[in-house]
Design a protein around this motif. Structure first.
Motif, PDB file in Angstrom:
ATOM      1  N   VAL A 288       0.836  -1.208   0.000  1.00 32.34           N
ATOM      2  CA  VAL A 288       0.000   0.000   0.000  1.00 32.34           C
ATOM      3  C   VAL A 288       0.870   1.258   0.000  1.00 32.34           C
ATOM      4  O   VAL A 288       0.664   2.187  -0.793  1.00 32.34           O
ATOM      5  CB  VAL A 288      -0.951   0.005   1.212  1.00 32.34           C
ATOM      6  N   VAL A 289       1.877   1.301   0.885  1.00 32.16           N
ATOM      7  CA  VAL A 289       2.741   2.475   0.974  1.00 32.16           C
ATOM      8  C   VAL A 289       3.558   2.643  -0.299  1.00 32.16           C
ATOM      9  O   VAL A 289       3.683   3.752  -0.835  1.00 32.16           O
ATOM     10  CB  VAL A 289       3.667   2.370   2.206  1.00 32.16           C
ATOM     11  N   LEU A 290       4.119   1.554  -0.812  1.00 34.42           N
ATOM     12  CA  LEU A 290       4.918   1.644  -2.032  1.00 34.42           C
ATOM     13  C   LEU A 290       4.054   2.045  -3.230  1.00 34.42           C
ATOM     14  O   LEU A 290       4.531   2.736  -4.144  1.00 34.42           O
ATOM     15  CB  LEU A 290       5.624   0.313  -2.295  1.00 34.42           C
ATOM     16  N   THR A 291       2.789   1.633  -3.233  1.00 35.41           N
ATOM     17  CA  THR A 291       1.878   2.042  -4.303  1.00 35.41           C
ATOM     18  C   THR A 291       1.616   3.543  -4.253  1.00 35.41           C
ATOM     19  O   THR A 291       1.535   4.215  -5.297  1.00 35.41           O
ATOM     20  CB  THR A 291       0.544   1.279  -4.198  1.00 35.41           C
ATOM     21  N   MET A 292       1.511   4.096  -3.042  1.00 34.16           N
ATOM     22  CA  MET A 292       1.332   5.549  -2.913  1.00 34.16           C
ATOM     23  C   MET A 292       2.555   6.276  -3.451  1.00 34.16           C
ATOM     24  O   MET A 292       2.422   7.273  -4.186  1.00 34.16           O
ATOM     25  CB  MET A 292       1.068   5.911  -1.449  1.00 34.16           C
ATOM     26  N   TYR A 293       3.739   5.814  -3.092  1.00 32.19           N
ATOM     27  CA  TYR A 293       4.953   6.421  -3.630  1.00 32.19           C
ATOM     28  C   TYR A 293       4.984   6.319  -5.154  1.00 32.19           C
ATOM     29  O   TYR A 293       5.329   7.278  -5.848  1.00 32.19           O
ATOM     30  CB  TYR A 293       6.189   5.727  -3.054  1.00 32.19           C
TER      31      TYR A 293
END
Length: 384
Positions: A288-293
């Protein structure tokens, strides 16, 4: 001489309201979410207390958010005019660090300005990209590919990089060089120059090894074989891998990470905060976090590609690549795939200078997005 005369005619002059309305609030929401993840993780590593890290991170982001919006709605011609002065100011701050800089974490890297301590090397990364974008904006494609055009870019990149490495801060110095190299590549520099540079760097490895500090050598050796000293130099990576593996698919739950809450994991609030996130929220949380980045990164690249003027194109693309490098190196570092070089995770790791730097970077990207149809004259005042 007015701004219009210096940088060419305005294509469309937007009011402040129109600029605010032109902002991509979806991307801004993602930026806020990433900072929110940082607040949650810092709250967790402090044992469920706002002090000392989560509260400061929140306040800093509040100021950084306002700064980002101010930068975003400011005319891109102003940022083009400020590109070289920003580089000069950054260089002066680095020189000041040499004489009156505060010492901490094994290096002399900070300036104490009373209300806070700033790390000029963080801000210099942005200034170098701005200055290079300004320089190559004033060059034709053929001029940019000429070896004679490399003298000034090398000065713009390597003088601040060498000052940063002297502090010593090898990780940030390397990021300045890599960010500068990305602008050289995007400006159209022939590929053989990068190949030759790679060969030269490889040949210089023995010399660099001799010049490195003992702790820097230990980091490289630990990266190659962390199990050789699991309770000493390899302790950070060993504990990080244990925490990452124990998170599994869904994680142990918020504030339930054993490696962090039992203090096995060092530098939790800065370099290894991604490890804390994965232990508590698992592979799903990491994705989820890497997708936001990745979403912010792709947006910045698309803005760079679609920008009408070369300055905005290079600046937005260069900042996007810098964001990728920071995330890639930090995640690779905590996984043991790269040496520990002290590269923070943007907006999530604790640190005032890093927060200030990324608010400026995202503000500039948003400014390019608003002014992507503005036509700038090929040359203006300044170096070159």
């Amino acid at each position: 001489m007015g701004t219009t005369r210096m940088f060419g005619p305005r294509r469309v002059d937007k009011s402040l309201y129109q600029r605010l309305a032109s902002l991509n609030w979806g991307i801004i929401a993602l930026i806020v979410c990433l900072a929110g993840v940082g607040v949650a993780m810092l709250y967790s590593v402090s044992g469920g207390y706002w002090e000392p890290w989560a509260s400061r991170h929140t306040v800093r982001f509040g100021f950084a958010f306002i700064l980002m919006l101010v930068i975003a709605v400011t005319d891109i011609r102003y940022w083009m005019a400020m590109a070289y002065p920003a580089w000069v100011l950054g260089l002066l701050l680095l020189v000041l660090v040499e004489f009156i800089g505060a010492t901490g974490m094994g290096g002399q890297r900070w300036l104490d300005i009373g209300v806070m301590r700033i790390q000029p090397s963080e801000l210099v990364k942005i200034a170098v990209i701005m200055a290079l974008a300004r320089y190559f904006h004033g060059r034709t494609y053929d001029q940019a590919r000429s070896l004679r055009s490399l003298f000034i870019p090398f000065i713009l990149i390597f003088i601040p990089a060498l000052l940063v490495i002297r502090q010593p801060d090898f990780g940030t110095g390397l990021m300045i060089i890599m960010g500068g190299a990305s602008i050289l590549f995007l400006s159209g520099l022939p590929a053989w120059i990068f190949v030759a540079a790679g060969v030269s760097v490889t040949a210089a490895v023995p010399i660099v090894w001799q010049l490195m500090k003992s702790y820097q050598r230990d980091r490289v050796l630990t990266f190659l074989n962390p199990e050789a000293d699991p309770l000493g130099a390899g302790y950070q990576i060993t504990q990080s891998k244990i925490a990452l593996g124990s998170g599994g698919l869904m994680g142990k739950g918020f504030m339930e990470g054993t490696q962090s809450h039992l203090n096995f994991l060092p530098e939790m609030k800065t370099d290894f905060i991604f490890t804390v996130l994965v232990e508590e929220f698992g592979l799903v949380g990491a994705i989820v976090v890497l997708t936001m980045y990745a979403t912010v990164l792709i947006y910045a690249l698309l803005i760079g590609i679609g920008c009408r003027n070369q300055f905005g194109r290079l600046m937005a693309s260069g900042l996007a690549i810098t964001l990728f490098l920071y995330v890639f190196i930090n995640v690779g570092m905590v996984m043991g795939l790269m040496p520990v070089v002290g590269v923070p995770l943007p907006l999530i790791s604790y640190g005032g200078s890093a927060m200030l730097t990324w608010s400026v970077a995202f503000g500039l990207i948003l400014s390019v997005a608003i002014h992507r149809h503005v036509t700038l004259a090929p040359r203006g005042s300044g170096i070159g």
